[in-house]
Design a protein around this motif. Structure first.
Motif: not given
Length: 431
Positions: A353-375
């Motif tokens: 169920n693509q809409p439900a999966m996408r709706a469950a992705i919240e902004p904080a889930m990108y924090a790891t990406d941000v940290a690794i980009e800065q590193a």
């Protein structure tokens, strides 16, 4: 019950004791009976090769063994409480039909090596089936992983963690079941040793042609030591159950995911209707009963392993305790394989169920990406980590799940799932 093979003159048997001794052994022997017949044919041929029986007797015995196998398959011969066990039934039938030739068939063997070889042949068959089921599950997972990847929340501690995808989810289980198929094959190779001719555990005063029976029965090698042949009973069964348990551990985790993903709280997955059942009282319910029983199936195998392990606190040589291992290995292997057999079709037909999966992705889930980009830009990782944690709520600004996955370039990550490499590993296990 027919005449007992071991009955001594002047000693009466007690019916209660006999019922306890026999238990359900003769019923379990139905599962191993055809393998026992196959091994008996090889033994007959081996006796003829060393002149213990004539070629005419061997030919007659083999014909009767073939007829017995046909009668057993058709139901014309029923293995039941008339016999102490399957081994006794074979000898009784041969003696009934061929007289003294039937009485000679047990020369140079014991019921100990008889049950060992029949069980070993059965285990080889079941481990081959295990490898086949695991390959089938892996193949379906690879097929679905190759479909366009849909963003899927990735969890640790059952908490939303980072962006994942359906491709990564399927690839994870594909690799798991490739390894499970490999383990099944390796275990099969390890137990592929012929115990026929070791008799009661100490050999016999006959030049048995064990090389011939090893080849005739399709074993890779001979199990040389009669003492080790007895020591290996239970040990080899445990190895087979452990290979099966490895696959069922992965099936349990897969089923757990589906149990969660099909809840209204997640809503990520819809199951094929055949894999759900209704409630006896609540008209609104469709329950994922099949998935829940797949999740529970590891328990049956674990119980079988535990029972056999507890039986093996034994000295050298055969002990009657080992009779109880037969039921454990039968129930554990049969149920576990039946569970695995259902998985490929379930995985092929489940719906994301693509809409439900996408709706469950919240902004904080990108924090790891941000940290690794800065590193990667030179900021010490712990400093980048703290900054990303402080701004986690806004980490998703300008980001999408697709971008997160596209930038996950580490081998096996969202941008480099390496399905071709997994497919190559799977292909190496076929045939």
């Amino acid at each position: 019950m027919s005449d007992l093979l071991w009955q001594k003159a002047g000693v009466e048997t007690d019916a209660r004791i006999m019922r306890f001794l026999a238990g359900n052994d003769v019923l379990l022997d139905r599962e191993f009976f055809l393998h026992d017949i196959t091994a008996s044919k090889a033994h007959v041929e081996g006796l003829a090769r060393i002149g213990v029986i004539s070629t005419d007797e061997a030919a007659a015995l083999e014909r009767e063994l073939d007829t017995l196998a046909q009668d057993f398959r058709s139901g014309a011969f029923v293995l039941d409480e008339r016999y102490e066990d399957g081994h006794s039934a074979i000898e009784a039938r041969l003696t009934e039909r061929l007289g003294d030739a039937g009485r000679r068939v047990h020369t140079g063997r014991s019921r100990n090596d008889q049950v060992l070889v029949a069980t070993r042949l059965w285990l080889k068959e079941k481990l081959d089936a295990l490898a086949t089921h695991c390959r089938a599950i892996a193949a379906v997972c690879l097929e679905r992983a190759a479909q366009p990847a849909l963003p899927l929340p990735g969890y640790t501690h059952l908490q939303r963690a980072v962006v994942s995808s359906t491709a990564m989810w399927f690839a994870g289980f594909a690799e798991a079941f490739i390894d499970n198929a490999l383990r099944a094959r390796q275990t099969l190779g390890w137990i592929d040793a012929n115990p026929l001719g070791t008799a009661a555990g100490y050999g016999v005063n006959l030049p048995l042609d064990r090389e011939y029976t090893t080849t005739a029965l399709g074993f890779a090698r001979m199990q040389l030591s009669p003492i080790y042949a007895q020591l290996s009973r239970g040990k080899f069964e445990l190895a087979a159950l452990e290979a099966l348990a490895s696959a069922l551990l992965d099936l349990r985790r897969l089923a757990w995911d589906l149990s969660l993903f099909t809840t209204a709280e997640f809503g990520f997955v819809s199951l094929p209707p055949e894999y759900t059942t209704g409630s006896s009282i609540m008209p609104n319910k469709r329950n994922p009963d099949v998935v829940e029983l797949l999740r529970a199936s590891y328990a049956t195998v674990a119980a079988a392993r535990c029972e056999i392990e507890q039986l093996l606190s034994l000295p050298t040589g055969y002990q009657r305790d080992l009779q109880f291992s037969k039921g454990s290995i039968f129930h554990g292997m049969t149920h576990g394989l039946a569970a695995l057999e259902l998985a490929p079709d379930l995985l092929a037909r489940m719906h994301w169920n693509q809409p439900a999966m996408r709706a469950a992705i919240e902004p904080a889930m990108y924090a790891t990406d941000v940290a690794i980009e800065q590193a990667a830009a030179g900021v010490p990782f712990r400093d980048a980590y703290r900054a990303a944690a402080a701004a986690a709520a806004s980490a998703g600004e300008g980001r999408t799940p697709e971008r997160s996955l596209a930038e996950r370039v580490s081998p096996g990550g969202g941008a480099d799932v390496r399905l071709e490499e997994l497919a190559s590993r799977l292909a190496s296990l076929t045939g």
